[in-house]
Structures are given as C-alpha cells and as structure tokens.
Design a protein around this motif. Structure first.
Motif, short mmCIF file in Angstrom:
data_model
loop_
_atom_site.label_atom_id
_atom_site.label_comp_id
_atom_site.label_asym_id
_atom_site.label_seq_id
_atom_site.Cartn_x
_atom_site.Cartn_y
_atom_site.Cartn_z
N LYS A 179 -3.51 3.27 -7.50
CA LYS A 179 -4.25 3.87 -6.38
C LYS A 179 -3.29 4.78 -5.61
N PRO A 180 -3.73 6.00 -5.28
CA PRO A 180 -2.85 6.95 -4.58
C PRO A 180 -2.44 6.46 -3.19
N VAL A 181 -1.17 6.67 -2.88
CA VAL A 181 -0.64 6.37 -1.54
C VAL A 181 -1.13 7.47 -0.61
N ARG A 182 -1.63 7.05 0.56
CA ARG A 182 -2.07 8.04 1.56
C ARG A 182 -0.88 8.87 2.02
N PRO A 183 -1.06 10.18 2.17
CA PRO A 183 0.06 11.05 2.60
C PRO A 183 0.69 10.61 3.92
N ASP A 184 -0.10 10.04 4.84
CA ASP A 184 0.47 9.64 6.12
C ASP A 184 1.37 8.41 5.99
N CYS A 185 1.46 7.80 4.82
CA CYS A 185 2.31 6.63 4.61
C CYS A 185 3.62 6.97 3.88
N PHE A 186 3.77 8.23 3.46
CA PHE A 186 4.96 8.61 2.71
C PHE A 186 6.24 8.38 3.52
N ASN A 187 6.26 8.78 4.78
CA ASN A 187 7.49 8.64 5.58
C ASN A 187 7.94 7.19 5.65
#
Length: 150
Positions: free
Chosen positions: A95-103
């Motif tokens: 499942k793709p990681v949400r972009p706002d969780c990358f940091n």
C-alpha cells in the motif's frame, strides 16, 4: 561526521548491492519498529518498501527478496495481493505511503535522494490464516501504525 559516514555507507551499499536496508527502532510509546529499503527506486525503478514489526534479520531477508524480484523485472501493484514475495502460498499486499508521512518515516531516504522523487509502499504480511490487518480476525503483527500512514 556520523551522518556523513552513514550517507557514504548507504551510497556504497546501493552501488554494490543495489540497495541498503535501514532498521528504525521506536523512540516513543506506541511506535513500532520497522525496516525499509533505500535504493530500490534508483536501482530498479521500484518504490522503496517498508515492513513493520519484524526482527532485523527477517525484515532484511524479505526486503532482499523484494530486491531480487525487482531486479528480475517484478513490479509492485498497490492494493493487490502479490504471491511472489513469500513462500508457502502466502501473499503480501503493498500500500502506498502517504506523501505527508515521508518526512517522519523516510527521512534517511529523503536525504539520500536529495530532492529526486521516489515512491514508497508498506508491505503488509498475512497471518497464518492468510488474513490481512484490515480483515476480521487478523492475528499477527500489530498494524495500527503502518495502516495510519497509507
């Protein structure tokens, strides 16, 4: 100096092996340990893969299997059961990681890629009855944290 050495180690591993495995340990109550790849995007055109709740050796072995599959041309199909990663008839789901969780979850990978875009997925493992965390009766690795970032 420590961060420069770590960055060199990661770059050396990506050059030599195609990827680097990073293990992250909880720093607060309620967090889970996880491991993730760095270099899958650069070496194989695949998303980086995170796996939660496993011991280092097991996580590394599963991520290494992903690397071998990607090297052979395997592609990730998000939200589709993938029978090729595990043996014994067990499937995984990416499942793709949400972009706002990358940091928060992929900080070292962000530093490695230095602004170049890359994708990331969480690999969810089934329990012994082939159920996933979003299915009733699931009984394996706690999944609240990884489910919260996808």
């Amino acid at each position: 100096m420590g961060e420069d050495l770590a960055g060199r180690t990661i770059a050396d591993n990506v050059r030599e092996y195609g990827w680097h495995c990073l293990h992250v340990f909880p720093t607060q109550e309620g967090q889970d340990k996880f491991s993730y790849s760095i270099g899958f995007g650069e070496s194989y055109g695949a998303p980086e893969v995170l796996v939660f709740g496993l011991e280092r050796e097991k996580a590394h072995a599963i991520l290494n299997e992903c690397a071998n599959l990607f090297k052979g041309g395997h592609t990730v199909r998000p939200n589709v059961e993938d029978p090729d990663v595990l043996g014994g008839g067990y499937k995984v789901v990416f499942k793709p990681v949400r972009p706002d969780c990358f940091n928060e979850y992929l900080g070292t990978a962000l530093r490695y890629y230095q602004g170049k875009p890359f994708g990331a997925v969480v690999m969810f493992l089934p329990d012994r009855q082939h159920r996933f965390p979003w299915q009733p009766g699931y009984d394996y690795i706690p999944a609240d944290e990884p489910l919260a970032i996808v």
